[in-house]
Write an enzyme that holds these catalytic residues in place. Structure first.
Site, short mmCIF file in Angstrom:
data_model
loop_
_atom_site.label_atom_id
_atom_site.label_comp_id
_atom_site.label_asym_id
_atom_site.label_seq_id
_atom_site.Cartn_x
_atom_site.Cartn_y
_atom_site.Cartn_z
N LYS A 111 0.89 -1.27 0.13
CA LYS A 111 -0.10 -0.19 0.22
C LYS A 111 0.89 1.36 -0.02
O LYS A 111 0.47 2.29 -0.73
CB LYS A 111 -0.95 -0.06 1.39
N LYS A 193 -4.31 -10.10 -6.84
CA LYS A 193 -5.55 -10.16 -6.14
C LYS A 193 -6.72 -9.43 -6.75
O LYS A 193 -6.62 -8.32 -6.76
CB LYS A 193 -5.16 -9.70 -4.59
N LYS A 196 -10.80 -4.08 -3.88
CA LYS A 196 -11.77 -3.09 -3.85
C LYS A 196 -10.98 -1.81 -4.47
O LYS A 196 -11.74 -0.91 -5.15
CB LYS A 196 -11.93 -2.81 -2.57
P1 AMP Z 1 -10.85 -6.17 3.05
O1 AMP Z 1 -11.45 -6.24 1.97
O2 AMP Z 1 -9.24 -5.97 2.94
O3 AMP Z 1 -11.37 -5.74 4.26
O4 AMP Z 1 -10.81 -7.79 3.60
C1 AMP Z 1 -11.89 -8.48 4.23
C2 AMP Z 1 -11.71 -9.97 4.40
O5 AMP Z 1 -11.58 -10.28 2.89
C3 AMP Z 1 -10.29 -10.32 4.86
O6 AMP Z 1 -10.54 -11.62 5.46
C4 AMP Z 1 -9.57 -10.69 3.42
O7 AMP Z 1 -8.49 -11.55 3.90
C5 AMP Z 1 -10.71 -11.28 2.49
N1 AMP Z 1 -10.23 -10.94 1.06
C6 AMP Z 1 -10.01 -9.65 0.44
N2 AMP Z 1 -9.77 -9.87 -0.67
C7 AMP Z 1 -9.84 -11.16 -0.91
C8 AMP Z 1 -9.46 -12.06 -2.20
N3 AMP Z 1 -9.26 -11.43 -3.35
N4 AMP Z 1 -9.61 -13.33 -2.14
C9 AMP Z 1 -9.98 -14.03 -0.82
N5 AMP Z 1 -10.10 -13.16 0.30
C10 AMP Z 1 -10.14 -11.99 0.41
#
Ligand code: AMP
Ligand code: TRP
Length: 329
Positions: A111, A193, A196
């Site tokens: 980031k 990956k 968002k």
């Molecule tokens: P975040 O969107 O970073 O707040 O992530 C929330 C949850 O979603 C966390 O447990 C992440 O590990 C999971 N997560 C986010 N992006 C992915 C992805 N591309 N594949 C699998 N898990 C994800």
């Protein structure tokens, strides 16, 4: 006593990676654990956020939890900024965290980019707040996607360091990385990956996308010219193909091996049609339910208030114990 803590940031659109990598697993864990599922708005402000958009996104994430199957009679739904113990404990834990541990965090490096010196303290100390989230609940298990494993490992190190100095307080939490889709990749680039923050909306399926959009995004998803192979081994050098098959397996609650058994030899044009139908059948009911829930913000706020009351009672108790051990009056 087995207790779960996990959370998601209310930033941008929740997507298929969040659903398959985290949410879908959270739903399954509700019967066997006491669960706290958090909207981590304090983490969200480590990058710039518009205040109104943040408020809306926080309710939207809570709605996504419920629409995906989190039962508010079984699990507590909470918003991080409503529990002051999280930030207070983060400060105290910070006194046990060498900078070297934070310098290893790959998410910060990704980031922050090349110009880490210009980044703000919040982004750097983010993993300490995450440790406080988990430890304030004395959580034993933390279900996350693959990308968060390093942060849960850091939490373990912090808990061990704290227990060594002040005596046993915290259980050492285990990461739970479940299912086939622990790392859902971008639909445009199988080495990146799904996230968002990707500027291309075609890289991800959002939990707010309608059926036509899901269909179009899957049709346009990058693949290679080969048909589906017979074994998972043959997917190792085909990241985009691997990703689509993994998504299918996860949505269908089966394994990649099973999907290949029934689809080997098929062209991707045909397989994508099946995948789109499956994705639509699983995601659209959730999207519709989210929309209904969003129409009644007072109801959501009441659910979050109930969660906060329970979470505050528990986390204040942990915090008092910590303060006593540390020597605060
Ligand atoms: P975040 O969107 O970073 O707040 O992530 C929330 C949850 O979603 C966390 O447990 C992440 O590990 C999971 N997560 C986010 N992006 C992915 C992805 N591309 N594949 C699998 N898990 C994800
Ligand atoms: N850092 C996590 C993410 O970006 C979100 C998070 C914050 C979290 N606190 C947590 C996840 C505690 C699990 C447990 O995905």
């Amino acid at each position: 006593m087995k207790r779960i803590f996990s959370g998601m940031q209310p930033t941008g659109n929740l997507h298929l990676g969040n659903y398959l990598g985290a949410l879908k697993n959270w739903v399954k864990l509700q019967d066997d654990y006491e669960c706290f599922y958090c909207v981590v708005d304090l983490h969200a402000i480590t990058l710039p956020q518009d205040p109104e958009a943040l408020r809306r996104a926080s309710r939207e994430v809570a709605c996504a939890y419920i629409a995906s199957g989190i039962d508010t009679n079984k699990s507590s739904l909470i918003v991080q900024s409503m529990m002051p113990a999280h930030t207070e404990l983060a400060w105290i834990l910070g006194s046990k965290v060498p900078l070297g541990w934070l310098n290893r965090m790959t998410q910060f490096k990704d980031k922050a980019g090349k110009d880490a010196g210009k980044q703000l303290l919040g982004l750097y100390s983010y993993p300490v707040l995450m440790a406080a989230d988990i430890l304030a609940y004395k959580a034993t298990h933390v279900p996350v996607g693959e990308d968060q494993k390093q942060h849960v490992e850091l939490t373990r190190d912090i808990a061990i360091a704290f227990n060594n100095t002040y005596g046993e307080i915290f259980p050492i939490p285990e990461p739970l990385i479940m299912g086939e889709a622990t790392r859902v990749m971008s639909l445009r680039d199988g080495k990146k990956k799904m996230s968002k923050s990707d500027e291309s909306d075609y890289s991800r399926i959002n939990m707010t996308d309608d059926a036509d959009t899901i269909m179009l995004k899957i049709r346009k998803a990058k693949t290679d010219p080969e048909p589906l192979p017979e074994t998972a081994k043959e997917l190792e050098s085909r990241p985009e193909a691997d990703n689509l098959i993994t998504i299918y397996a996860s949505l269908a609650d089966t394994t990649v091996a099973e999907v290949l058994k029934s689809h080997a030899g098929e062209q991707f044009s045909t397989f994508k049609k099946d995948l789109a139908d499956l994705a639509i059948s699983k995601l659209i009911p959730i999207t519709n339910r989210m929309r209904e829930l969003m129409a009644d913000p007072a109801e959501i706020d009441a659910i979050l208030k109930k969660g906060a009351d329970k979470a505050n009672a528990l986390t204040q108790k942990t915090l008092r114990e910590v303060k006593d051990r540390v020597g605060f009056l």
